[in-house]
Scaffold this active site. Structure first.
Site, PDB file in Angstrom:
ATOM      1  N   ASP A   1     -28.312  22.518  19.185  1.00 28.69           N
ATOM      2  CA  ASP A   1     -27.057  22.464  19.906  1.00 28.69           C
ATOM      3  C   ASP A   1     -26.208  21.400  19.211  1.00 28.69           C
ATOM      4  O   ASP A   1     -26.715  20.624  18.405  1.00 28.69           O
ATOM      5  CB  ASP A   1     -27.387  22.073  21.344  1.00 28.69           C
ATOM      6  CG  ASP A   1     -26.154  21.869  22.167  1.00 28.69           C
ATOM      7  OD1 ASP A   1     -25.221  22.660  21.985  1.00 28.69           O
ATOM      8  OD2 ASP A   1     -26.124  20.940  22.978  1.00 28.69           O
TER       9      ASP A   1
ATOM     10  N   GLU B   1      -8.472  13.064  23.454  1.00 29.87           N
ATOM     11  CA  GLU B   1      -7.291  12.481  24.082  1.00 29.87           C
ATOM     12  C   GLU B   1      -7.599  11.115  24.629  1.00 29.87           C
ATOM     13  O   GLU B   1      -6.826  10.175  24.481  1.00 29.87           O
ATOM     14  CB  GLU B   1      -6.802  13.390  25.212  1.00 29.87           C
ATOM     15  CG  GLU B   1      -5.936  14.491  24.720  1.00 29.87           C
ATOM     16  CD  GLU B   1      -4.976  14.953  25.798  1.00 29.87           C
ATOM     17  OE1 GLU B   1      -5.359  14.902  26.976  1.00 29.87           O
ATOM     18  OE2 GLU B   1      -3.866  15.357  25.451  1.00 29.87           O
TER      19      GLU B   1
ATOM     20  N   PHE C   1      -1.032  22.784  25.184  1.00 30.52           N
ATOM     21  CA  PHE C   1      -1.921  23.101  24.066  1.00 30.52           C
ATOM     22  C   PHE C   1      -2.589  24.438  24.303  1.00 30.52           C
ATOM     23  O   PHE C   1      -2.905  24.786  25.436  1.00 30.52           O
ATOM     24  CB  PHE C   1      -2.993  22.016  23.987  1.00 30.52           C
ATOM     25  CG  PHE C   1      -4.000  22.241  22.911  1.00 30.52           C
ATOM     26  CD1 PHE C   1      -3.763  21.780  21.637  1.00 30.52           C
ATOM     27  CD2 PHE C   1      -5.174  22.926  23.175  1.00 30.52           C
ATOM     28  CE1 PHE C   1      -4.686  21.985  20.641  1.00 30.52           C
ATOM     29  CE2 PHE C   1      -6.094  23.146  22.186  1.00 30.52           C
ATOM     30  CZ  PHE C   1      -5.850  22.666  20.913  1.00 30.52           C
TER      31      PHE C   1
ATOM     32  N   LYS D   1       1.860  16.556  18.857  1.00 28.29           N
ATOM     33  CA  LYS D   1       0.657  16.277  18.055  1.00 28.29           C
ATOM     34  C   LYS D   1      -0.108  17.586  17.913  1.00 28.29           C
ATOM     35  O   LYS D   1      -0.115  18.422  18.831  1.00 28.29           O
ATOM     36  CB  LYS D   1      -0.209  15.199  18.698  1.00 28.29           C
ATOM     37  CG  LYS D   1      -0.870  15.610  20.002  1.00 28.29           C
ATOM     38  CD  LYS D   1      -1.713  14.493  20.561  1.00 28.29           C
ATOM     39  CE  LYS D   1      -2.390  14.937  21.847  1.00 28.29           C
ATOM     40  NZ  LYS D   1      -2.903  13.847  22.653  1.00 28.29           N
TER      41      LYS D   1
ATOM     42  N   ARG E   1     -11.993  13.929  12.614  1.00 34.59           N
ATOM     43  CA  ARG E   1     -11.150  14.961  13.223  1.00 34.59           C
ATOM     44  C   ARG E   1      -9.708  14.470  13.178  1.00 34.59           C
ATOM     45  O   ARG E   1      -9.401  13.409  13.701  1.00 34.59           O
ATOM     46  CB  ARG E   1     -11.559  15.181  14.672  1.00 34.59           C
ATOM     47  CG  ARG E   1     -12.993  15.554  14.856  1.00 34.59           C
ATOM     48  CD  ARG E   1     -13.471  15.152  16.214  1.00 34.59           C
ATOM     49  NE  ARG E   1     -12.910  15.989  17.257  1.00 34.59           N
ATOM     50  CZ  ARG E   1     -13.647  16.823  18.000  1.00 34.59           C
ATOM     51  NH1 ARG E   1     -14.938  16.898  17.810  1.00 34.59           N
ATOM     52  NH2 ARG E   1     -13.096  17.564  18.917  1.00 34.59           N
TER      53      ARG E   1
ATOM     54  N   ASP F   1     -18.937  25.499  21.043  1.00 36.34           N
ATOM     55  CA  ASP F   1     -17.684  24.843  20.716  1.00 36.34           C
ATOM     56  C   ASP F   1     -16.864  25.658  19.727  1.00 36.34           C
ATOM     57  O   ASP F   1     -17.285  26.680  19.214  1.00 36.34           O
ATOM     58  CB  ASP F   1     -18.007  23.477  20.120  1.00 36.34           C
ATOM     59  CG  ASP F   1     -16.991  22.450  20.521  1.00 36.34           C
ATOM     60  OD1 ASP F   1     -15.889  22.859  20.901  1.00 36.34           O
ATOM     61  OD2 ASP F   1     -17.311  21.257  20.451  1.00 36.34           O
TER      62      ASP F   1
ATOM     63  N   LYS G   1     -27.396  32.334  22.187  1.00 36.33           N
ATOM     64  CA  LYS G   1     -28.261  31.356  21.522  1.00 36.33           C
ATOM     65  C   LYS G   1     -29.702  31.868  21.528  1.00 36.33           C
ATOM     66  O   LYS G   1     -30.400  31.845  20.514  1.00 36.33           O
ATOM     67  CB  LYS G   1     -28.196  30.006  22.247  1.00 36.33           C
ATOM     68  CG  LYS G   1     -26.909  29.253  22.034  1.00 36.33           C
ATOM     69  CD  LYS G   1     -26.996  27.867  22.684  1.00 36.33           C
ATOM     70  CE  LYS G   1     -25.719  27.085  22.427  1.00 36.33           C
ATOM     71  NZ  LYS G   1     -25.789  25.719  22.950  1.00 36.33           N
TER      72      LYS G   1
ATOM     73  N   ASN H   1     -26.894  24.841  29.041  1.00 32.02           N
ATOM     74  CA  ASN H   1     -26.622  26.026  28.237  1.00 32.02           C
ATOM     75  C   ASN H   1     -27.618  26.199  27.088  1.00 32.02           C
ATOM     76  O   ASN H   1     -27.606  27.194  26.391  1.00 32.02           O
ATOM     77  CB  ASN H   1     -25.185  25.978  27.685  1.00 32.02           C
ATOM     78  CG  ASN H   1     -24.938  24.711  26.903  1.00 32.02           C
ATOM     79  OD1 ASN H   1     -25.740  23.779  26.968  1.00 32.02           O
ATOM     80  ND2 ASN H   1     -23.873  24.688  26.148  1.00 32.02           N
ATOM     81  N   ASP H   2     -28.485  25.212  26.914  1.00 26.65           N
ATOM     82  CA  ASP H   2     -29.495  25.353  25.851  1.00 26.65           C
ATOM     83  C   ASP H   2     -30.833  25.836  26.389  1.00 26.65           C
ATOM     84  O   ASP H   2     -31.764  26.077  25.621  1.00 26.65           O
ATOM     85  CB  ASP H   2     -29.698  24.007  25.159  1.00 26.65           C
ATOM     86  CG  ASP H   2     -28.407  23.444  24.628  1.00 26.65           C
ATOM     87  OD1 ASP H   2     -27.655  24.220  24.030  1.00 26.65           O
ATOM     88  OD2 ASP H   2     -28.141  22.248  24.828  1.00 26.65           O
TER      89      ASP H   2
END
Lengths: 338, 1123
Positions: free
Chosen positions: B348, B442, B483, B506, B540, B622, B709, B732-733
């Site tokens: 993960d 943020e 966004f 941004k 990033r 992600d 997965k 979720n894993d």
């Protein structure tokens, strides 16, 4: 910044064991150990081998087959056991002195004392003198457990099949046959004689055997096996003890007598001998052979050339292998300096 | 304080939770144990042994080991069971403060007002805040009156046991009334009672039925590949056993005909049985004798070894994480050796590779780059000039502060933008300013602005208050251009206190660049350079720009904006157009670079694991950009992997096409991205997908659902015949953790879901390398050594019987004493081999890390395979020949030195068994490469014990005690004093060992063992520990041509902050397709990715199935404490 130790109750213990850091010796098969090791082992083995081989070669053995299966043998008349008390005589000569003490063995071949059903067919409690097992022998003894509901003592196949040829040895001196004294004392293991086998605590011994019957093949009762020595009767009869210690392999020999007394304490001198055999034991049925052996012993026991030769061969192999390894090592240069 | 409620559901209907009670334990447990094939097999053997015609061995030879095995297993079962014995469904139990809840309870009454209790659920979901439970008023009246409680006569109807930690439905019938029950009245096993004097609860589920246990429940029972191989081998061995016995039975038949029939004079046949019948009996007799090829102690020993090696994992201080006080835990004790065979790791990302902490690391303002990496010597910037600064924020470049203090307008504009253009919420608690940010990025940016003197204080739907260099300012918030993943940017339009209208934007550098004013081109070039630098470091990046707006234009735009936002048709499209229109001719301010903080040691661990030839696939829900950034920063992707192949087709056809194309133009240094897996996982394409993925150096799958997965893992398992490991930290894993051969849970990050379903758990990703390269490798090595040696020693032991058969008329006569047969596996050889399997190590842990290549033999199954097993059998065959024929030849026809017997059966048995014991002990010595004092003690001790036991068994006393059981009296004394016996022992020992040593010596170069050998050699030669592994600084890349843009933000927050809805609201359940996350969120709890928050108050947009549930989180930038 680092706030340590205040709450670290779950921290595992720091011991060599839990952290797998126990000090240890870590040997490795490096050329520096293997090659010299092989040489050393090789040389040591060759040394031992030479010693064993020479020792074994010095042991004198005289072995004679008296089965009588082929017609030329003096005992061929007895082979079929037509006659109940067949006696035959073997003549032989000894060229040089067999150094004493000389041991006199009888041997059997193709005889499966190591058969499982044969081996278990005995009653150790009975043989230990437990009279309760006189009345009801161990069931393993079957079919030599009862004869028409009378218990057999000693019961079982092993006892029943006890070797019953007897021998007399004569030295022929000037046409006369002089008996060679044969010593039958202490030919069995001390532990067998003193612990494992015991007569019932009844005197006279014969009373203990009331209500029992001897094994079917036997011609004498167990309490009267040795007519010459009263103490050598019952379960502690030496011949009986020797027989009851069953052999590991189908071809075996068992100690019959020792020749140690009188003129023969130094050994069996050269000369002509005759062996008078009371031929009772049937072997023709299963193609077995019977033999007698006269032999002396050394520190390593009876004659056995195998050990000496084996040591010599293995020793030489080790040396050869060490050379091979050295060559391989030199050729490929192991990664020491890597 | 437990009271039985016999009338609960009717006594007969009560669910029993402990499997046994005192009386049923023995029969039930025995029945269960004999259901195991192995045990049943031994029971059959035992039955055979009591048949006199067949019995070739005394009953005790099987009974003693069998009883031992059964006792050990029964003891284990009993201790497992005893914990549940006292609690039964329907009991009412009393709990006191700080007690652990042992079953799922219906809360009846409590000491606190309103029947409240406070519980901590950290064990269940990892949340440490206290939760409240409240009993029904009607039961609360019962108080602590034992009499009343005992007479409490109600009936509960509820759902069957399940694993939903956040849900409970049921009804309580009490008196004439029915009362609904929900989760608020239930105490789950695993909670701890806090701040509550006492409470009473009715047991609803106990033992395995509790929700906690239901959650732990393995969906499938995992077996190791060694296990499977062992089962196959045991079957083969069993076949071989039957084969041997058939040969011997035929031999017996021939013997009976040729010899036995003649030998009946001395050995009559009972009832004149025919040779055929005798052969039949012999077959079974030999089954008994030769059963030691599959010894009962094998399974027990294997379990003991695994247990021991699991304990080492629990005990390892180097896998203990002091910051959270979490040791590693082997939750499954049966998979250890598989840890040494891992070929694929599925990881993960968030929470596993990363800490989910963002750090404002660098920035480029007006063409000047700021920010230095922490190197240990530099002083952090002192923010004391700013009373509102967040003390946890650390920055190392003083020039930026200087620039701020010098009131450089661009720098001020830069931070003003950061303070204004976001959707963060501020909250002041106990005089401390806290931010609740939807995305960690943020949070990091706003915190950075705060520390540099542009403090975001609060917002209302139409204003933003900030403190600019100590001066309170209020900006009028006119619009948020929200966004989303297509726009990849967000803007705000504000009116400054001076009345100027300004748009701050941004977003992704590529996107923002397209919208810049031409005048910026020069600065663009410089900034691009910086951006490339940042991207090269795996940071990033976001580009920042602004534009001053004309008042008239804005009013007109605002009008259109309003119309668009209330239009019913294609609202989004119209809004997008409007946004597009106003976000142009921007002036570039600079760029930010945020570090997605990796967990400690992640790049190094990944590098080490790839050196061990382990393939690592990252499966994340992600976004692609984020995943890609992490891929670069943790060394999974490298710049030299020039060909990044992205498969992101939106239909099966597209994906198929892309896969085909890729397979056509394969280039070895490629990395692969799979975006939206659903199509690639279709049955028709799964092979193409797998083939493609396996060709790549590294694989990253983004936007995968938990189910996908698991599918990826299953796919690899299905086609690749390799051992897989899945590591993750979140709910979720769970599916992938359960699907993989080995599941590893990272504890302490996101609740306990992943840990509960994992096989191993620890606190940090970097411990994985120790788990695999040290513990796994050792466990595998030890298990293989154990199996090889174990089969060797038992085969050798057994084959001697086979050879003897040819000399004893195939009569099933044993070679050894029966006591020796009984004790051989239990006493004489048990401890040395256990010692080896618990302590052995070829090289220590430090060297294991130095040479990760040492891990490769495990992946290739080199140490224990069919081939290795076959070699083992051949070796045993040789040894048994030596062990039978050397004593045979040495004793044959010979006598003791006093002329009496030595070739008798008992002496022969003693000699052979002594030779055997020496031979196998020396062989063990050769196998063992790590002689601790314990090992030496075990090996020598076993030999000493053999002689001690033998002399005792063969002593007069034992014989007198039981004449029939100890017939070997005197044998030891009479043969072991013979030189020829000892010479024979020496000869057999050397003969058994020589070929092994020679073979090893000559093949060291060619075999894989050679690598170990080389390392071992180096270690032994050097006799020192290797230099401490250099702290690998992250590999520096100067520049990258790719964009470093990544922003884990979701759409929808713009609306939220401009609406009047208050933040605190109950959680809305997640979009479908998400497994229960096991979390009760009452009120807003701003932690955890999957807290599940839908900003618009409706289920999430079903058109774009966002895998990561959008959530409001509170992220702070936390400085990394020095290590």
């Amino acid at each position: 910044m680092v706030k340590e130790e205040e709450d670290s109750s779950n921290r595992p213990d720091n011991t060599a064991f839990t952290q797998q850091r126990l000090p240890a010796w870590q040997p490795i098969l490096s050329a520096g150990i293997v090659i010299p090791g092989f040489v050393l082992i090789g040389l040591a083995f060759i040394g031992i081998g030479v010693g064993l081989f020479l020792t074994s070669r010095d042991i004198q053995v005289l072995e004679m087959d008296y089965t009588g299966a082929d017609g030329s043998s003096p005992c061929s008349v007895c082979y079929n056991l037509a006659d109940k008390n067949c006696v035959c005589t073997m003549s032989f000569s000894i060229d040089s002195l067999i150094k004493g003490p000389v041991f006199f063995y009888y041997g059997l071949t193709n005889y499966f004392q190591n058969q499982r059903r044969y081996g278990v067919s005995r009653d150790d409690k009975q043989l230990y003198g437990d009279t309760s097992n006189f009345a009801s022998p161990n069931s393993e003894c079957a079919p030599y457990q009862y004869i028409s509901n009378v218990p057999i003592v000693p019961c079982g196949s092993v006892a029943n099949s006890m070797f019953n040829d007897t021998f007399e040895l004569f030295k022929n001196v000037n046409g006369q046959s002089l008996p060679v004294p044969l010593d039958g004392k202490g030919i069995a293991w001390w532990t067998d004689y003193n612990v494992k086998f015991q007569n019932p605590n009844v005197t006279p011994l014969i009373n203990a055997f009331n209500g029992t019957v001897r094994p079917p093949f036997w011609s004498k009762n167990v309490y009267e096996l040795d007519t010459t020595d009263a103490s050598n009767n019952g379960f502690i009869n030496q011949d009986f003890l020797v027989w009851m210690r069953r052999a590991a392999l189908p071809d075996f020999r068992k100690l019959y007598r020792r020749i140690t007394d009188g003129d023969y304490s130094a050994g069996l001198p050269a000369g002509n001998y005759s062996l008078k055999i009371h031929y009772n034991y049937p072997v023709n049925g299963f193609g077995g052979k019977k033999k007698v052996v006269f032999s002396n012993v050394s520190w390593m026991g009876g004659k056995n050339e195998f050990l000496g030769i084996a040591y010599l061969v293995i020793g030489s192999l080790c040396v050869v292998m060490s050379v091979v390894m050295l060559i391989v090592y030199a050729k490929f240069k192991f990664p020491e300096d890597n | 304080a437990s009271h039985k409620k016999p009338d609960f559901r009717g006594a007969t209907n009560a669910i029993k939770t402990s499997k046994y009670n005192f009386f049923t334990f023995l029969p039930l447990n025995l029945f269960e144990q004999f259901q195991r094939i192995a045990n049943a097999y031994f029971l059959v053997l035992l039955v055979l042994q009591v048949i006199p015609q067949i019995s070739s061995l005394s009953w005790f030879t099987t009974v003693v080991p069998l009883i031992l095995v059964l006792t050990v297993t029964a003891a284990k079962d009993a201790t497992d069971d005893i914990r549940w014995m006292d609690v039964q469904v329907g009991d009412i139990i009393k709990l006191e403060n700080n007690q652990f809840v042992t079953a799922d309870l219906l809360l009846l009454s409590s000491s606190e007002p309103l029947n409240l209790v406070y519980i901590e659920t950290a064990e269940l979901d990892g949340e440490t805040n206290l939760k409240v439970r409240q009993a029904l008023p009607v039961t609360g009246e019962l108080g602590d009156d034992i009499e009343n409680l005992a007479n409490f006569n109600g009936e509960v109807r509820c759902e069957p046991p399940n694993n939903r930690l956040d849900r409970f439905t049921g009804t309580l019938s009490y008196g004439a009334q029915k009362y609904p029950l929900d989760n608020e009245k239930i105490l789950l096993r695993g909670c701890t009672l806090r701040n509550t004097g006492w409470c009473f609860g009715l047991v609803l589920f106990a033992g395995q039925e509790t929700k906690l246990m239901q959650n732990c429940g393995k969906s499938t029972f995992k077996r190791t590949s060694v296990d499977r191989l062992m089962n196959v081998l045991v079957l083969c061995i069993f076949g071989f056993l039957v084969f041997m016995c058939t040969i011997l039975a035929v031999g017996n038949y021939i013997w009976e005909i040729n010899k036995g029939s003649n030998f009946t004079v001395f050995l009559p046949r009972e009832n004149d049985n025919s040779a055929g019948f005798s052969a039949f009996l012999t077959f079974w007799s030999y089954i008994i004798i030769l059963n030691t090829v599959v010894p009962i102690s094998l399974y027990v020993s294997v379990e003991i070894i695994r247990l021991g090696n699991s304990f080492y994992i629990d005990w390892d201080r180097k896998m203990y994480y002091s910051r959270s006080d979490t040791p590693a835990e082997a939750r499954t004790t049966t998979l250890n050796e598989e840890l040494g065979q891992i070929k694929y790791i599925f990881s993960d990302k968030t929470g596993t590779l990363t800490q989910n902490i963002m750090i404002f690391n660098k920035c480029s303002i007006n063409g000047k780059s700021y920010g230095l990496k922490y190197t240990g010597q530099k002083d952090a910037v002192d923010f004391s000039f700013n009373p509102l600064a967040d003390p946890r924020f650390v920055f190392y470049d003083h020039s930026l502060v200087e620039a701020v203090k010098l009131e450089n307008p661009e720098v001020h504009a830069f931070f003003r933008l950061l303070a204004l253009c976001h959707t963060v919420m501020a909250e002041e608690k106990k005089g401390e300013l806290l931010y609740q940010a939807q995305s960690p990025d943020e949070g990091a940016l706003v915190t950075a602005a705060r520390n540099f003197g542009f403090v975001f204080r609060s917002r209302t739907p139409d204003s933003i208050s900030i403190v600019e260099m100590g001066k309170q300012q209020s900006y009028q918030l006119l619009a948020i251009l929200d966004f989303n993943n297509v726009r990849k940017r967000m803007s705000v339009i504000v009116r400054s206190p001076e009345g100027k209208l300004c748009l701050y934007c941004k977003g992704a550098d590529t996107i923002v660049y397209e919208r810049l004013h031409q005048s910026c081109s020069k600065m663009m070039d410089v900034t691009t350079e910086h951006l490339n630098e940042f991207a090269g470091e795996g940071l990033r990046t976001l580009a920042l720009a602004y534009r001053e707006l004309d008042e008239d234009y804005f009013i007109q735009w605002k009008q259109r904006h309003h119309e668009a936002s209330i239009s019913l048709e294609d609202k989004d499209g119209k809004l997008d157009e409007l946004y597009e229109e106003i976000e142009k001719d921007l002036l570039l301010l600079g760029a930010t670079a945020i570090e997605d903080k990796l967990q400690d040691g992640v790049p190094h661990t990944i590098e080490q694991l790839s050196r061990a030839d382990i393939k690592i696939w990252v499966l994340t829900g992600d976004k692609q950009e984020t995943a890609e950034n992490i891929g670069y920063s943790c060394n999974l992707l490298r710049e030299e992997m020039n060909e990044v192949f992205i498969i992101s087709g939106n239909s099966s056809e597209d994906v198929r096409e892309e896969l085909r194309m890729f397979l056509g133009q394969f280039c070895p240094t490629t990395s692969c991205f799979f975006h939206r897996q659903a199509f690639a996982l279709e049955r028709s394409m799964e092979l193409d997908f797998l083939r493609t993925a396996c060709l790549c150096k590294s694989v990253i799958c983004c936007r995968v659902t938990p189910l996908q997965k698991a599918q990826v893992v299953e796919l690899v398992k299905k086609y690749k015949q390799v051992v897989t490991l899945a590591i993750g930290d979140g709910a979720n894993d769970v599916s992938m953790i359960k699907a993989a051969h080995i599941g590893v849970g990272i504890s302490g990050q996101e609740g306990m879901q992943a840990v509960l379903s994992s096989d191993y758990s620890f606190a940090q990703f970097r411990f994985l390398q120790r788990l695999l390269l040290v513990h796994g490798r050792w466990s595998y090595l030890r298990m293989c050594k154990f199996l090889r040696y174990f089969f060797y020693k038992n085969f050798t032991f057994t084959f001697v019987h086979f050879w003897f058969a040819f000399f004893c008329g195939f009569s099933a006569q044993t070679v050894y004493d029966e006591w020796f047969i009984t004790l051989y596996n239990l006493m004489y050889t048990a401890l040395p081999v256990l010692g080896m399997s618990l302590f052995d190590q070829d090289v220590n842990d430090v060297w294991s890390f130095q040479h990760p290549e040492l891990y490769v033999p495990g992946q290739r199954n080199l140490y224990f395979s069919r081939k290795a097993f076959f070699k083992c059998a051949i070796h045993s065959c040789y040894s048994s020949l030596v062990l039978f024929f050397i004593p045979y030849a040495a004793l044959s026809d010979t006598v003791r030195d006093d002329g009496s017997d030595v070739a008798d059966y008992q002496s022969f048995a003693l000699l052979t068994q002594t030779c055997l014991l020496f031979a196998v002990s020396i062989q063990l010595g050769l196998e063992m490469s790590y002689w601790t004092a314990v090992n030496t003690f075990f090996v020598l001790g076993s030999l000493v014990m053999y002689f001690a036991v033998t002399f005792t068994m063969y002593s007069n006393g034992m014989f007198l005690f039981l004449p029939s059981a100890f017939p070997f009296i005197g044998t030891a004394r009479n043969s072991l004093n013979q030189p020829s016996v000892w010479l024979t022992i020496l000869l057999t020992s050397i003969l058994c060992v020589l070929p092994v040593v020679t073979y090893r010596f000559l093949t060291l170069k060619s075999l894989f063992f050679s690598l170990n050998f080389q390392v071992m050699f180096k270690v032994r030669q050097a006799k020192v520990t290797p230099p401490p592994p250099p702290r690998r600084a992250r590999i520096r890349r100067t520049s990258s041509r790719r964009s470093g843009y990544a922003f884990s933000h979701a759409q929808g927050y713009g609306d939220l902050v401009t609406s009047n809805r208050f933040l605190r609201r109950p959680a809305v359940s997640l979009a479908s397709g998400f497994p229960p996350v096991g979390r009760t969120t009452t009120g807003f709890s701003p932690m955890g990715r999957s807290a599940g928050y839908s900003p618009t108050g409706r289920p999430q947009n079903s058109k774009v199935p966002d895998v990561e549930g959008t959530s409001l989180q509170m992220f702070r930038t936390i400085a990394d404490p020095p290590l």
